[in-house]
Design an enzyme around this catalytic site. Structure first.
Site, PDB file in Angstrom:
ATOM      1  N   ASP A 137      -1.342  -0.302   3.477  1.00 18.81           N
ATOM      2  CA  ASP A 137      -0.398  -0.512   2.384  1.00 18.81           C
ATOM      3  C   ASP A 137       0.247  -1.866   2.612  1.00 18.81           C
ATOM      4  O   ASP A 137       1.127  -1.987   3.453  1.00 18.81           O
ATOM      5  CB  ASP A 137       0.633   0.621   2.375  1.00 18.81           C
ATOM      6  CG  ASP A 137       1.770   0.404   1.401  1.00 18.81           C
ATOM      7  OD1 ASP A 137       1.684  -0.524   0.585  1.00 18.81           O
ATOM      8  OD2 ASP A 137       2.759   1.157   1.466  1.00 18.81           O
ATOM      9  N   HIS A 145       2.488   3.509   6.268  1.00 14.49           N
ATOM     10  CA  HIS A 145       3.732   3.100   6.943  1.00 14.49           C
ATOM     11  C   HIS A 145       3.731   3.534   8.409  1.00 14.49           C
ATOM     12  O   HIS A 145       4.790   3.612   9.025  1.00 14.49           O
ATOM     13  CB  HIS A 145       4.979   3.640   6.222  1.00 14.49           C
ATOM     14  CG  HIS A 145       5.238   2.956   4.906  1.00 14.49           C
ATOM     15  ND1 HIS A 145       6.489   2.816   4.378  1.00 14.49           N
ATOM     16  CD2 HIS A 145       4.403   2.368   4.022  1.00 14.49           C
ATOM     17  CE1 HIS A 145       6.415   2.174   3.221  1.00 14.49           C
ATOM     18  NE2 HIS A 145       5.156   1.897   2.988  1.00 14.49           N
ATOM     19  N   GLU A 163       7.429  -6.756  -1.094  1.00 14.20           N
ATOM     20  CA  GLU A 163       7.412  -5.510  -1.854  1.00 14.20           C
ATOM     21  C   GLU A 163       8.191  -4.425  -1.134  1.00 14.20           C
ATOM     22  O   GLU A 163       8.947  -3.668  -1.736  1.00 14.20           O
ATOM     23  CB  GLU A 163       5.962  -5.050  -2.078  1.00 14.20           C
ATOM     24  CG  GLU A 163       5.820  -3.931  -3.107  1.00 14.20           C
ATOM     25  CD  GLU A 163       5.941  -2.515  -2.543  1.00 14.20           C
ATOM     26  OE1 GLU A 163       5.997  -1.562  -3.331  1.00 14.20           O
ATOM     27  OE2 GLU A 163       5.971  -2.339  -1.302  1.00 14.20           O
ATOM     28  N   GLU A 164       8.013  -4.373   0.186  1.00 11.03           N
ATOM     29  CA  GLU A 164       8.573  -3.262   0.964  1.00 11.03           C
ATOM     30  C   GLU A 164      10.094  -3.309   1.084  1.00 11.03           C
ATOM     31  O   GLU A 164      10.703  -2.374   1.565  1.00 11.03           O
ATOM     32  CB  GLU A 164       7.940  -3.210   2.362  1.00 11.03           C
ATOM     33  CG  GLU A 164       6.422  -2.950   2.368  1.00 11.03           C
ATOM     34  CD  GLU A 164       6.034  -1.544   1.915  1.00 11.03           C
ATOM     35  OE1 GLU A 164       6.933  -0.725   1.631  1.00 11.03           O
ATOM     36  OE2 GLU A 164       4.820  -1.276   1.836  1.00 11.03           O
ATOM     37  N   HIS A 167       0.572  -6.578  -2.838  1.00 14.20           N
ATOM     38  CA  HIS A 167       1.529  -7.226  -1.932  1.00 14.20           C
ATOM     39  C   HIS A 167       0.936  -7.459  -0.548  1.00 14.20           C
ATOM     40  O   HIS A 167       0.174  -6.648  -0.033  1.00 14.20           O
ATOM     41  CB  HIS A 167       2.862  -6.481  -1.875  1.00 14.20           C
ATOM     42  CG  HIS A 167       2.838  -5.098  -1.296  1.00 14.20           C
ATOM     43  ND1 HIS A 167       3.009  -4.855   0.046  1.00 14.20           N
ATOM     44  CD2 HIS A 167       2.694  -3.888  -1.875  1.00 14.20           C
ATOM     45  CE1 HIS A 167       2.977  -3.541   0.258  1.00 14.20           C
ATOM     46  NE2 HIS A 167       2.767  -2.931  -0.892  1.00 14.20           N
TER      47      HIS A 167
END
Lengths: 338, 340
Positions: free
Chosen positions: B169, B310, B199-200, B62
């Site tokens: 990420d 994150h 995605e998140e 992603h």
């Protein structure tokens, strides 16, 4: 060098209490050409002198040290623990990048770790992480920092918004930049008093530098330059705002006459200023300097600053420039003979 | 590796265009087909040089990262924000953000320690705001809009053995796919590379890409949580850095297809590539949404372990990245097994 350039230069430099040599050398290098003499004393203070006609001694004082962190424990090859040098809120640390200055002269990288939400238990989410639980990742360094090494935030100093500057250590490098700028203007202006600039060490931990520096200089009048909290939303806080000029302090630690002289100078010259009532002690070097030897008459001029002791402190360039004008006008007006 | 270029790009879920444009521009001459679908996924195809191939294989990673959205411009000129994806509010005090298309600098100040009544009060989105240096709402509105996206303003850093940056990420996964595209491997079958969106915010982009590609087997490439820090007992670690890619047997909502999982593990064993298991089942990946598409696409998950994802300063061990890339290459060489 322009005021904002000098401020960026000194704010980016490393100098927590007790380890100010790099900042002191940097200021010395730049202020020498505007001074009649410069020296570093036993405590590590920088003293620069700009002579007038010898009609009294005025001291401009600003502390050069910043808040910082010290390596307190080595956990493993990858991790260390830290503690604060001066008041550093643990809540601003997670995720922060640090520059760790080894006493071996090497500079190391540190990252304050923070467990990702994916692995947190729900009971851990609602808790501030204090020093005992904070950890710093030093895995990326080939050689490792040691206990006693000092660290500061690694953030740039940036101009932004409505003529503002944000960065670390604007407390109190802003005042250092103001004195630098005053010395620059004094090189073109006639003045009667001898002006001593004291860039003092170790304010954030106890105020040692101002005391020892003041002892050696023994001025007739001293003006302390520091920063003060701006835009505080507390009903009892003084109404000090960013961009409305320097705050003139008054209260037990400030000489009444100096305060009213500064205020008059500001009014006469149309210089923006604000008032800072200081019940009790001021929390600045004024508290220390006033009691040096048989007592020194001290004034306090503070630059409004937001988010003190964080990596994103904010000052207004306008406030710095107005402070320079105020001090320069004050110096011109001063004749302490007799 | 393209992580040095991918990490600094702002690309929060729903605002992936800059990431997509960078990838598109970089790989366009290296692939046989390249297109953007309706929802914003970027799909690339590397064709096999062999005439008879047994099916279609697809990698997914992603493009989006976690971040923030401006929800309100207050009378005092400060901005209220809410997170997009999971960003712990305790990471916010004292950080810098870049806001909107104009990359406006904002800082998240915090009440000075001198003025705090209760020093252990936990920072929450409700009591944090972003200062863009404007004293009034009308002035702030000249620089930012409600709905603007924001990310942490931090540089990417490369050291001898480690990398530091934001958005690893899953720009780590994107970088792996770009490396595979640039390797010009002798592929035994057609390989699709899906750079997906959203995605998140709930694994939303990948299913659409799966529908477009219709792969016979899919592997999701992720960057996942390493728990190896001194505050977390070892039994709670999901992965750790230094032992290569993490292989997932199960995560939230999806038990990894047995055939695909065995194939990954067996290939790594046979080819002597270092790997570790992802040892917790919390968290989800696009494998779940892919497995739900068509009549069920067999999907596996391989992740680069990474500390502090994150957040503004994730730490990745370069060897883990390179060993992951090596595993992917041997899987492609051995891919006939899984497609037959």
């Amino acid at each position: 060098m322009k005021l904002e350039e000098f401020l960026k230069l000194v704010a980016n430099e490393f100098g927590p209490g007790g380890y100010e040599q790099r900042v002191v050398e940097l200021i010395k290098k730049n202020i020498s050409k505007y001074s009649d003499s410069v020296k570093i004393d036993k405590s590590g203070n920088l003293i620069a002198i700009k002579r007038g006609n010898g009609k009294g001694k005025l001291l401009l004082e600003a502390h050069v040290d910043e808040i910082g962190l010290v390596v307190s424990k080595i956990v493993s090859q990858d991790y260390i623990r830290i503690h604060m040098v001066g008041g550093v809120d643990f809540k601003i640390l997670p995720g922060q990048r640090l520059r760790i200055f080894g006493r071996d002269g090497k500079i190391y990288r540190g990252v304050v770790g923070m467990l990702a939400p994916h692995l947190q238990k729900s009971t851990e989410r609602n808790k501030a992480i204090e020093y005992d639980e904070l950890f710093v990742d030093v895995s990326m360094n080939v050689e490792k920092p040691k206990i006693g090494d000092m660290a500061v935030f690694d953030v740039p100093t940036s101009e932004f918004g409505d003529g503002l500057i944000t960065g670390k250590a604007l407390d109190n490098r802003s005042s250092c930049a103001v004195i630098f700028e005053v010395f620059k203007s004094l090189s073109k202006i006639k003045h009667e008093v001898d002006v001593y600039a004291l860039f003092s060490v170790k304010e954030e931990t106890s105020g040692i530098g101002a005391t020892t520096g003041g002892y050696a200089i023994e001025p007739d009048v001293a003006i302390i330059l520091d920063v003060t909290h701006a835009d505080v939303k507390d009903p009892t806080a003084p109404d000090i705002k960013l961009g409305y000029g320097p705050a003139l302090g008054f209260g037990p630690t400030v000489d009444k006459e100096i305060f009213s002289d500064l205020k008059k100078i500001a009014l006469d010259n149309n210089i923006a200023y604000q008032l800072e009532p200081l019940p009790g002690r001021s929390g600045t070097d004024a508290d220390n300097l006033q009691l040096v030897k048989k007592g020194i008459k001290t004034g306090l001029v503070s630059i409004p600053l937001k988010y003190m002791h964080t990596p994103v402190e904010i000052v207004s360039l306008k406030d710095l420039k107005e402070t320079v004008r105020l001090l320069t006008s004050y110096i011109i007006s001063l004749n302490l003979e007799g | 590796m393209f992580l040095n270029e991918l990490s600094p790009i702002s690309g929060v879920s729903g605002d992936e265009k800059r990431v997509r444009e960078f990838i598109k521009k970089t790989i366009k001459d290296k692939v046989d087909e390249l297109y953007e679908d309706k929802i914003g996924n970027l799909i690339a195809l590397k064709k096999s040089k062999f005439s008879s191939t047994k099916g279609k294989f697809a990698f997914f990673a992603h493009m989006d990262e976690v971040g923030f959205m401006v929800t309100k411009i207050n009378e005092d000129g400060k901005l209220s924000i809410q997170p997009i994806g999971g960003v712990d509010p305790r990471l916010l005090p004292g950080k810098r953000l870049r806001i909107g298309d104009k990359n406006i600098l904002g800082v998240i100040g915090f009440k000075a320690i001198h003025l705090q009544e209760n020093k252990t009060d936990v920072p929450k989105y409700q009591n944090l705001s972003v200062d863009i240096g404007m004293g009034k709402k009308s002035e702030a509105e000249k620089l930012v809009n409600v709905g603007d996206y924001a990310v942490f303003d931090v540089p990417f850093e490369e050291y001898d053995s480690h990398l530091i940056g934001k958005a690893f990420d899953d720009r780590g996964g994107c970088s792996l796919m770009m490396d595979l595209i640039f390797e010009n491997l002798a592929l035994p079958f057609d390989v699709y590379f899906a750079f997906v969106v959203q995605e998140e915010v709930g694994l939303r982009g990948s299913g659409i890409a799966a529908e477009e590609i219709k792969p016979d087997v899919a592997i999701v490439l992720e960057t996942t949580t390493a728990g190896d820090n001194p505050e977390l007992e070892e039994y709670r670690w999901a992965t750790h850095i230094g032992d290569g890619p993490a292989i997932t047997f199960m995560h939230r909502g999806y038990v990894v297809n047995k055939k695909v999982y065995d194939w990954i593990i067996n290939t790594a064993e046979r080819k002597n590539v270092k790997y570790q298991y992802k040892r917790r089942t919390a968290g989800g990946t696009d494998a779940l949404s892919i497995a739900k598409r068509l009549s069920g696409i067999p999907a596996g998950v391989i992740s680069i372990p990474c500390r502090y994802i994150h957040g503004p300063s994730s730490v990745m061990f370069k060897d883990d990245y390179h060993i992951t890339l090596k595993l992917l290459k041997v899987l492609l060489e051995e891919g006939e097994v899984i497609l037959s």
